[in-house]
Design a protein around this motif. Structure first.
Motif, mmCIF file in Angstrom:
data_model
loop_
_atom_site.group_PDB
_atom_site.id
_atom_site.type_symbol
_atom_site.label_atom_id
_atom_site.label_comp_id
_atom_site.label_asym_id
_atom_site.label_seq_id
_atom_site.Cartn_x
_atom_site.Cartn_y
_atom_site.Cartn_z
ATOM 1 N N ASP A 56 0.871 -1.175 0.000
ATOM 2 C CA ASP A 56 0.000 0.000 0.000
ATOM 3 C C ASP A 56 0.909 1.226 0.000
ATOM 4 O O ASP A 56 1.491 1.574 1.028
ATOM 5 C CB ASP A 56 -0.906 -0.015 1.228
ATOM 6 N N ARG A 103 -9.362 1.578 -2.543
ATOM 7 C CA ARG A 103 -9.373 0.335 -3.325
ATOM 8 C C ARG A 103 -10.722 0.138 -3.990
ATOM 9 O O ARG A 103 -11.223 -0.962 -4.085
ATOM 10 C CB ARG A 103 -9.007 -0.844 -2.446
ATOM 11 N N ILE A 152 -7.976 -1.829 -9.391
ATOM 12 C CA ILE A 152 -6.791 -1.668 -8.551
ATOM 13 C C ILE A 152 -5.572 -1.909 -9.435
ATOM 14 O O ILE A 152 -5.367 -3.014 -9.929
ATOM 15 C CB ILE A 152 -6.798 -2.646 -7.361
#
Length: 144
Positions: free
Chosen positions: A56, A68, A72
């Protein structure tokens, strides 16, 4: 020196990553959380029958959690023979950028400063050149 750079958007900021470090750009269908993993590790995903550790980037740069929703996207890099997917908001372009990175003189937040190698110019705008290995390592406090 001319070098290809992948240009992506993270938290509204356009950044560059050396294309030499990039294996591919993929869309991630599902991320499986890993219990007790560091906060910047979103989880694991399958990529062509291989395990991909999903990072992340928002958390690695101390910007909170990445959204998200919808598609993605991740930039796939190999560091120490392990595949990582760096979550990005959007991959914008691949461009040939001339010149060495310029030293950072402006104050950046600690997360950006830790990941940045310098500034590169593209189409009359400055882009932060990021080091994927520093993003994978996570925030300075996690790396220490």
């Amino acid at each position: 020196m001319e070098d290809l750079k992948l240009i992506a958007r993270i938290a509204g900021q356009e950044v560059a990553i050396s294309a030499d470090a990039v294996e591919s750009v993929v869309e991630i269908d599902a991320i499986t959380p890993v219990p007790l993993a560091a906060g910047h590790i979103a989880g694991l995903a399958a990529l062509r029958s291989r395990v991909l550790t999903i990072i992340d980037t928002y958390a690695a740069l101390k910007l909170g959690q990445s959204p998200r929703d919808g598609v993605i996207q991740a930039i796939v890099v190999t560091i120490d023979n392990h595949l990582y997917g760096l979550l990005v908001d959007e991959v914008v372009d691949v461009a040939a950028i001339t010149g060495d990175p310029q030293t950072l003189h402006a104050g950046l937040s600690p997360g950006w400063a830790h990941a940045a190698l310098g500034l590169v110019e593209h189409q009359d705008r400055a882009l932060l050149l990021l080091d994927p290995a520093r993003i994978v390592a996570g925030p300075l406090s996690a790396a220490a």
